[in-house]
Design an enzyme around this catalytic site. Structure first.
Site, PDB file in Angstrom:
ATOM      1  N   THR A   1       0.837  -1.196   0.000  1.00  0.00           N
ATOM      2  CA  THR A   1       0.000   0.000   0.000  1.00  0.00           C
ATOM      3  C   THR A   1       0.871   1.245   0.000  1.00  0.00           C
ATOM      4  O   THR A   1       1.950   1.250   0.592  1.00  0.00           O
ATOM      5  CB  THR A   1      -0.911   0.017   1.241  1.00  0.00           C
ATOM      6  OG1 THR A   1      -1.635  -1.218   1.290  1.00  0.00           O
ATOM      7  CG2 THR A   1      -1.894   1.173   1.204  1.00  0.00           C
ATOM      8  N   ARG A  29     -12.033  -9.588  -2.847  1.00  0.00           N
ATOM      9  CA  ARG A  29     -11.770  -9.029  -1.509  1.00  0.00           C
ATOM     10  C   ARG A  29     -11.367  -7.559  -1.627  1.00  0.00           C
ATOM     11  O   ARG A  29     -10.495  -7.204  -2.413  1.00  0.00           O
ATOM     12  CB  ARG A  29     -10.654  -9.826  -0.818  1.00  0.00           C
ATOM     13  CG  ARG A  29     -10.268  -9.305   0.563  1.00  0.00           C
ATOM     14  CD  ARG A  29      -9.094  -8.355   0.522  1.00  0.00           C
ATOM     15  NE  ARG A  29      -8.634  -7.994   1.862  1.00  0.00           N
ATOM     16  CZ  ARG A  29      -7.717  -7.052   2.093  1.00  0.00           C
ATOM     17  NH1 ARG A  29      -7.180  -6.393   1.100  1.00  0.00           N
ATOM     18  NH2 ARG A  29      -7.356  -6.768   3.331  1.00  0.00           N
ATOM     19  N   GLY A  31     -10.153  -4.355   0.844  1.00  0.00           N
ATOM     20  CA  GLY A  31      -9.705  -4.031   2.201  1.00  0.00           C
ATOM     21  C   GLY A  31     -10.068  -2.618   2.605  1.00  0.00           C
ATOM     22  O   GLY A  31     -11.061  -2.042   2.132  1.00  0.00           O
ATOM     23  N   THR A  52      -1.976   2.241   6.364  1.00  0.00           N
ATOM     24  CA  THR A  52      -1.506   1.005   5.742  1.00  0.00           C
ATOM     25  C   THR A  52      -1.474  -0.058   6.823  1.00  0.00           C
ATOM     26  O   THR A  52      -1.311   0.257   8.002  1.00  0.00           O
ATOM     27  CB  THR A  52      -0.113   1.176   5.107  1.00  0.00           C
ATOM     28  OG1 THR A  52       0.363  -0.100   4.662  1.00  0.00           O
ATOM     29  CG2 THR A  52       0.893   1.758   6.082  1.00  0.00           C
ATOM     30  N   HIS A  54      -3.003  -4.171   8.133  1.00  0.00           N
ATOM     31  CA  HIS A  54      -3.966  -5.261   7.941  1.00  0.00           C
ATOM     32  C   HIS A  54      -5.361  -4.679   7.745  1.00  0.00           C
ATOM     33  O   HIS A  54      -5.979  -4.149   8.672  1.00  0.00           O
ATOM     34  CB  HIS A  54      -3.938  -6.208   9.143  1.00  0.00           C
ATOM     35  CG  HIS A  54      -4.892  -7.342   8.980  1.00  0.00           C
ATOM     36  ND1 HIS A  54      -5.914  -7.587   9.855  1.00  0.00           N
ATOM     37  CD2 HIS A  54      -5.005  -8.265   7.993  1.00  0.00           C
ATOM     38  CE1 HIS A  54      -6.599  -8.635   9.434  1.00  0.00           C
ATOM     39  NE2 HIS A  54      -6.066  -9.068   8.313  1.00  0.00           N
ATOM     40  N   GLY A  55      -5.856  -4.763   6.523  1.00  0.00           N
ATOM     41  CA  GLY A  55      -7.070  -4.050   6.134  1.00  0.00           C
ATOM     42  C   GLY A  55      -8.286  -4.348   6.972  1.00  0.00           C
ATOM     43  O   GLY A  55      -9.027  -3.431   7.354  1.00  0.00           O
TER      44      GLY A  55
END
EC number: 3.4.19.5
Lengths: 132, 165
Positions: A1, A29, A31, A52, A54-55
Protein backbone atom coordinates in the site's frame (compact mmCIF):
# COMPACT_ATOMS: atom_id res chain seq x y z
CA UNK A 1 0.00 0.00 0.00
CA UNK A 2 1.11 3.56 -0.65
CA UNK A 3 -0.28 6.88 0.52
CA UNK A 4 0.16 10.61 0.93
CA UNK A 5 -1.19 13.44 3.05
CA UNK A 6 -0.59 17.15 2.53
CA UNK A 7 -1.52 20.68 3.52
CA UNK A 8 -1.21 23.46 0.96
CA UNK A 9 -0.57 27.21 1.16
CA UNK A 10 -4.32 27.82 1.53
CA UNK A 11 -4.52 25.53 4.56
CA UNK A 12 -6.41 22.82 2.71
CA UNK A 13 -5.57 19.22 3.58
CA UNK A 14 -5.97 16.08 1.47
CA UNK A 15 -5.16 12.39 1.55
CA UNK A 16 -4.66 9.65 -1.03
CA UNK A 17 -4.11 5.91 -0.63
CA UNK A 18 -3.65 3.16 -3.24
CA UNK A 19 -3.02 -0.57 -2.96
CA UNK A 20 -2.84 -3.97 -4.59
CA UNK A 21 -4.18 -5.45 -1.34
CA UNK A 22 -3.19 -8.72 0.29
CA UNK A 23 -1.15 -11.21 -1.67
CA UNK A 24 -3.15 -14.35 -2.61
CA UNK A 25 -6.35 -12.64 -1.42
CA UNK A 26 -9.77 -13.97 -2.43
CA UNK A 27 -11.04 -12.65 -5.74
CA UNK A 28 -13.30 -9.72 -4.92
CA UNK A 29 -11.77 -9.03 -1.51
CA UNK A 30 -11.62 -5.30 -0.79
CA UNK A 31 -9.71 -4.03 2.20
CA UNK A 32 -9.54 -0.75 4.03
CA UNK A 33 -8.00 1.40 1.32
CA UNK A 34 -11.16 2.14 -0.66
CA UNK A 35 -13.27 2.65 2.48
CA UNK A 36 -13.60 6.25 3.61
CA UNK A 37 -12.45 6.70 7.20
CA UNK A 38 -10.42 3.48 7.09
CA UNK A 39 -7.87 3.87 4.28
CA UNK A 40 -7.85 7.62 4.67
CA UNK A 41 -9.71 10.71 5.79
CA UNK A 42 -9.21 14.45 5.38
CA UNK A 43 -10.96 17.36 7.06
CA UNK A 44 -9.61 20.91 7.05
CA UNK A 45 -10.89 21.35 10.60
CA UNK A 46 -8.56 18.65 11.90
CA UNK A 47 -6.08 17.18 9.41
CA UNK A 48 -5.49 14.29 7.03
CA UNK A 49 -4.55 10.64 7.55
CA UNK A 50 -3.50 7.81 5.21
CA UNK A 51 -3.23 4.28 6.59
CA UNK A 52 -1.51 1.01 5.74
CA UNK A 53 -1.61 -2.36 7.41
CA UNK A 54 -3.97 -5.26 7.94
CA UNK A 55 -7.07 -4.05 6.13
CA UNK A 56 -9.71 -5.99 8.03
CA UNK A 57 -8.33 -4.70 11.35
CA UNK A 58 -8.16 -1.13 10.06
CA UNK A 59 -11.79 -1.39 8.91
CA UNK A 60 -12.96 -2.72 12.28
CA UNK A 61 -11.65 0.34 14.10
CA UNK A 62 -12.07 2.82 11.18
CA UNK A 63 -8.49 3.82 11.86
CA UNK A 64 -8.10 7.09 9.94
CA UNK A 65 -11.25 8.65 11.37
CA UNK A 66 -10.47 7.27 14.83
CA UNK A 67 -7.12 9.06 14.77
CA UNK A 68 -8.73 12.33 13.68
CA UNK A 69 -11.22 11.91 16.52
CA UNK A 70 -8.32 11.74 18.97
CA UNK A 71 -6.88 14.89 17.41
CA UNK A 72 -10.24 16.63 17.77
CA UNK A 73 -10.01 15.80 21.47
CA UNK A 74 -6.70 17.70 21.66
CA UNK A 75 -4.08 15.05 21.00
CA UNK A 76 -1.08 15.82 18.81
CA UNK A 77 -0.72 13.84 15.57
CA UNK A 78 1.89 11.64 17.23
CA UNK A 79 -0.25 10.98 20.32
CA UNK A 80 -3.32 10.33 18.19
CA UNK A 81 -1.40 7.91 15.95
CA UNK A 82 -0.18 5.97 18.98
CA UNK A 83 -3.67 5.91 20.48
CA UNK A 84 -5.24 4.65 17.27
CA UNK A 85 -2.60 2.03 16.50
CA UNK A 86 -2.55 0.81 20.12
CA UNK A 87 -6.33 0.49 20.13
CA UNK A 88 -6.26 -1.51 16.90
CA UNK A 89 -3.59 -3.83 18.30
CA UNK A 90 -5.22 -4.40 21.67
CA UNK A 91 -8.81 -4.57 20.44
CA UNK A 92 -8.51 -6.63 17.26
CA UNK A 93 -4.87 -7.72 17.14
CA UNK A 94 -4.02 -5.80 13.98
CA UNK A 95 -0.92 -3.77 13.23
CA UNK A 96 -0.10 -1.17 10.62
CA UNK A 97 1.09 2.36 10.05
CA UNK A 98 -0.20 5.87 9.46
CA UNK A 99 0.94 9.23 8.15
CA UNK A 100 -0.73 12.37 9.44
CA UNK A 101 -0.67 16.10 8.91
CA UNK A 102 -2.85 18.38 11.01
CA UNK A 103 -4.37 21.74 10.13
CA UNK A 104 -1.38 23.53 11.71
CA UNK A 105 1.13 21.67 9.55
CA UNK A 106 2.40 19.33 12.26
CA UNK A 107 3.04 15.86 10.87
CA UNK A 108 4.04 12.37 11.91
CA UNK A 109 4.71 8.90 10.48
CA UNK A 110 4.03 6.11 13.02
CA UNK A 111 3.75 2.34 12.73
CA UNK A 112 3.26 -0.71 14.93
CA UNK A 113 4.83 -2.98 12.32
CA UNK A 114 8.59 -3.43 12.38
CA UNK A 115 9.05 -1.21 9.35
CA UNK A 116 7.29 1.34 7.19
CA UNK A 117 8.95 3.36 4.44
CA UNK A 118 8.00 7.03 4.64
CA UNK A 119 9.20 10.50 3.66
CA UNK A 120 8.15 14.04 4.52
CA UNK A 121 8.99 17.60 3.53
CA UNK A 122 8.35 20.64 5.70
CA UNK A 123 10.19 23.98 5.54
CA UNK A 124 12.12 22.60 2.55
CA UNK A 125 13.60 19.94 4.84
CA UNK A 126 13.44 16.34 3.63
CA UNK A 127 12.97 13.55 6.18
CA UNK A 128 13.06 9.84 5.29
CA UNK A 129 12.73 6.71 7.41
CA UNK A 130 11.97 3.01 7.46
CA UNK A 131 12.74 1.73 10.96
CA UNK A 132 11.64 2.75 14.48
CA UNK B 1 0.53 28.55 5.52
CA UNK B 2 3.72 26.64 4.84
CA UNK B 3 3.03 23.51 2.78
CA UNK B 4 3.78 20.07 4.19
CA UNK B 5 3.60 16.64 2.59
CA UNK B 6 4.14 13.13 3.97
CA UNK B 7 4.12 9.87 2.01
CA UNK B 8 4.34 6.19 2.90
CA UNK B 9 5.26 3.11 0.91
CA UNK B 10 3.49 0.60 3.12
CA UNK B 11 4.10 -1.04 6.46
CA UNK B 12 5.44 -4.53 6.81
CA UNK B 13 8.58 -6.52 6.22
CA UNK B 14 11.27 -4.75 4.22
CA UNK B 15 14.23 -6.86 3.17
CA UNK B 16 17.51 -5.16 3.90
CA UNK B 17 18.91 -5.32 0.38
CA UNK B 18 15.95 -3.30 -0.88
CA UNK B 19 16.30 -0.60 1.78
CA UNK B 20 17.82 1.94 -0.61
CA UNK B 21 15.19 1.23 -3.28
CA UNK B 22 12.37 1.93 -0.83
CA UNK B 23 14.04 5.13 0.35
CA UNK B 24 14.61 6.34 -3.20
CA UNK B 25 10.97 5.62 -4.09
CA UNK B 26 9.40 7.54 -1.22
CA UNK B 27 11.89 10.37 -1.78
CA UNK B 28 10.87 10.74 -5.43
CA UNK B 29 7.21 10.72 -4.47
CA UNK B 30 7.44 13.27 -1.67
CA UNK B 31 9.55 15.64 -3.76
CA UNK B 32 7.05 15.42 -6.61
CA UNK B 33 4.22 16.30 -4.25
CA UNK B 34 6.21 19.09 -2.60
CA UNK B 35 7.01 20.56 -6.00
CA UNK B 36 3.27 20.85 -6.65
CA UNK B 37 2.75 22.55 -3.28
CA UNK B 38 5.72 24.90 -3.73
CA UNK B 39 4.25 26.18 -6.97
CA UNK B 40 0.98 27.01 -5.23
CA UNK B 41 -0.77 23.78 -6.22
CA UNK B 42 -3.48 22.22 -4.11
CA UNK B 43 -2.99 19.56 -1.45
CA UNK B 44 -5.36 17.38 -3.48
CA UNK B 45 -3.15 17.50 -6.57
CA UNK B 46 -0.01 17.08 -4.47
CA UNK B 47 -1.20 13.83 -2.88
CA UNK B 48 -2.45 12.54 -6.22
CA UNK B 49 0.87 13.26 -7.95
CA UNK B 50 2.86 11.73 -5.08
CA UNK B 51 0.77 8.55 -5.16
CA UNK B 52 1.10 8.29 -8.95
CA UNK B 53 4.88 8.19 -8.48
CA UNK B 54 4.50 5.43 -5.89
CA UNK B 55 2.08 3.48 -8.12
CA UNK B 56 4.64 3.63 -10.92
CA UNK B 57 7.49 2.37 -8.68
CA UNK B 58 7.54 -1.42 -8.98
CA UNK B 59 8.86 -1.92 -5.47
CA UNK B 60 5.56 -0.85 -3.87
CA UNK B 61 2.29 -2.77 -3.65
CA UNK B 62 0.12 -0.49 -5.79
CA UNK B 63 -0.26 0.05 -9.53
CA UNK B 64 2.82 -1.54 -11.11
CA UNK B 65 4.06 -4.05 -8.56
CA UNK B 66 0.66 -4.85 -7.06
CA UNK B 67 0.46 -8.25 -5.41
CA UNK B 68 -1.55 -11.05 -7.03
CA UNK B 69 -4.81 -12.52 -5.81
CA UNK B 70 -5.52 -16.25 -5.43
CA UNK B 71 -6.08 -16.54 -9.19
CA UNK B 72 -2.80 -14.82 -10.00
CA UNK B 73 -4.54 -11.64 -11.11
CA UNK B 74 -4.34 -8.04 -9.93
CA UNK B 75 -7.24 -6.16 -8.32
CA UNK B 76 -6.46 -2.69 -6.97
CA UNK B 77 -8.16 -0.21 -4.63
CA UNK B 78 -7.64 3.54 -4.16
CA UNK B 79 -9.17 6.52 -2.39
CA UNK B 80 -8.65 10.28 -2.45
CA UNK B 81 -10.24 12.89 -0.18
CA UNK B 82 -10.36 16.67 -0.14
CA UNK B 83 -10.44 18.14 3.37
CA UNK B 84 -11.89 21.42 2.10
CA UNK B 85 -15.36 20.05 1.47
CA UNK B 86 -15.13 16.37 2.56
CA UNK B 87 -15.48 15.26 -1.07
CA UNK B 88 -14.04 11.82 -1.68
CA UNK B 89 -13.72 9.31 -4.50
CA UNK B 90 -12.66 5.68 -4.49
CA UNK B 91 -12.36 2.62 -6.69
CA UNK B 92 -12.09 -1.01 -5.68
CA UNK B 93 -11.23 -4.29 -7.39
CA UNK B 94 -10.15 -2.26 -10.42
CA UNK B 95 -8.14 -3.98 -13.17
CA UNK B 96 -6.31 -2.94 -16.33
CA UNK B 97 -5.31 0.60 -15.40
CA UNK B 98 -1.89 1.81 -14.28
CA UNK B 99 -2.93 4.51 -11.81
CA UNK B 100 -6.08 3.79 -9.78
CA UNK B 101 -5.64 7.03 -7.82
CA UNK B 102 -6.36 9.04 -10.99
CA UNK B 103 -9.62 7.16 -11.43
CA UNK B 104 -10.51 7.71 -7.76
CA UNK B 105 -10.17 11.46 -8.30
CA UNK B 106 -12.40 11.27 -11.38
CA UNK B 107 -15.03 9.39 -9.35
CA UNK B 108 -14.91 12.27 -6.87
CA UNK B 109 -15.07 15.02 -9.47
CA UNK B 110 -17.19 13.55 -12.27
CA UNK B 111 -19.85 11.47 -10.49
CA UNK B 112 -22.32 11.92 -7.67
CA UNK B 113 -20.89 8.81 -6.02
CA UNK B 114 -18.02 8.03 -3.69
CA UNK B 115 -17.03 4.48 -4.66
CA UNK B 116 -17.13 2.55 -7.91
CA UNK B 117 -16.11 -1.08 -8.01
CA UNK B 118 -15.07 -3.84 -10.39
CA UNK B 119 -16.77 -3.80 -13.82
CA UNK B 120 -18.53 -0.50 -13.19
CA UNK B 121 -15.24 1.15 -12.32
CA UNK B 122 -13.69 -0.26 -15.49
CA UNK B 123 -16.55 1.06 -17.63
CA UNK B 124 -16.20 4.46 -15.99
CA UNK B 125 -12.44 4.45 -16.64
CA UNK B 126 -13.08 3.76 -20.34
CA UNK B 127 -15.70 6.51 -20.49
CA UNK B 128 -13.23 8.95 -18.96
CA UNK B 129 -10.52 8.04 -21.47
CA UNK B 130 -8.20 6.34 -18.98
CA UNK B 131 -5.85 4.16 -21.05
CA UNK B 132 -6.43 0.45 -20.63
CA UNK B 133 -3.31 -1.62 -19.97
CA UNK B 134 -2.98 -5.40 -19.84
CA UNK B 135 -3.03 -6.53 -16.21
CA UNK B 136 0.08 -8.61 -17.02
CA UNK B 137 2.02 -5.38 -17.59
CA UNK B 138 1.44 -4.48 -13.93
CA UNK B 139 2.77 -7.82 -12.66
CA UNK B 140 6.37 -7.92 -11.50
CA UNK B 141 8.58 -10.98 -11.25
CA UNK B 142 8.75 -10.39 -7.49
CA UNK B 143 4.96 -10.46 -7.13
CA UNK B 144 4.68 -13.58 -9.27
CA UNK B 145 7.35 -15.40 -7.23
CA UNK B 146 5.62 -14.44 -4.01
CA UNK B 147 2.29 -15.69 -5.33
CA UNK B 148 3.81 -18.98 -6.46
CA UNK B 149 5.48 -19.46 -3.08
CA UNK B 150 2.15 -18.88 -1.34
CA UNK B 151 0.48 -21.60 -3.42
CA UNK B 152 2.61 -24.26 -1.76
CA UNK B 153 0.97 -26.77 0.54
CA UNK B 154 0.64 -25.65 4.18
CA UNK B 155 1.01 -22.02 3.13
CA UNK B 156 -1.49 -19.62 4.73
CA UNK B 157 -0.51 -16.32 3.12
CA UNK B 158 -3.52 -14.23 4.10
CA UNK B 159 -3.29 -15.17 7.78
CA UNK B 160 0.48 -14.71 7.70
CA UNK B 161 0.06 -11.10 6.58
CA UNK B 162 -1.96 -10.08 9.63
CA UNK B 163 1.29 -9.49 11.46
CA UNK B 164 2.96 -7.68 8.61
CA UNK B 165 0.63 -4.96 7.52
Amino acid sequence: TVGAVAIDCQGNVACATSTGGLTNKMVGRVGDTACIGSGGYADNNVGAVSTTGHGESIMKVILARLILHHMEQGKSPEEAADAGLNYMKSRVGGIGGVIIVNSSGDWTAKFSTNQMSWAAVKDDQLHIGIYH
Amino acid sequence: MKPVIVVHGGAGKIVEELDATYRAGVKRAVLKGYDVLSQGGSALTAVEEAVIVLEDEQIFNAGHGSVLNEKGDIEMDAIIMDGKNLDSGAVSAIRNIANPIKLARLVMEKTDHMLLTCEGATLFAKAQGIPEVPNESLVTERSRKRWMKNLKENSNPVADQIGLG
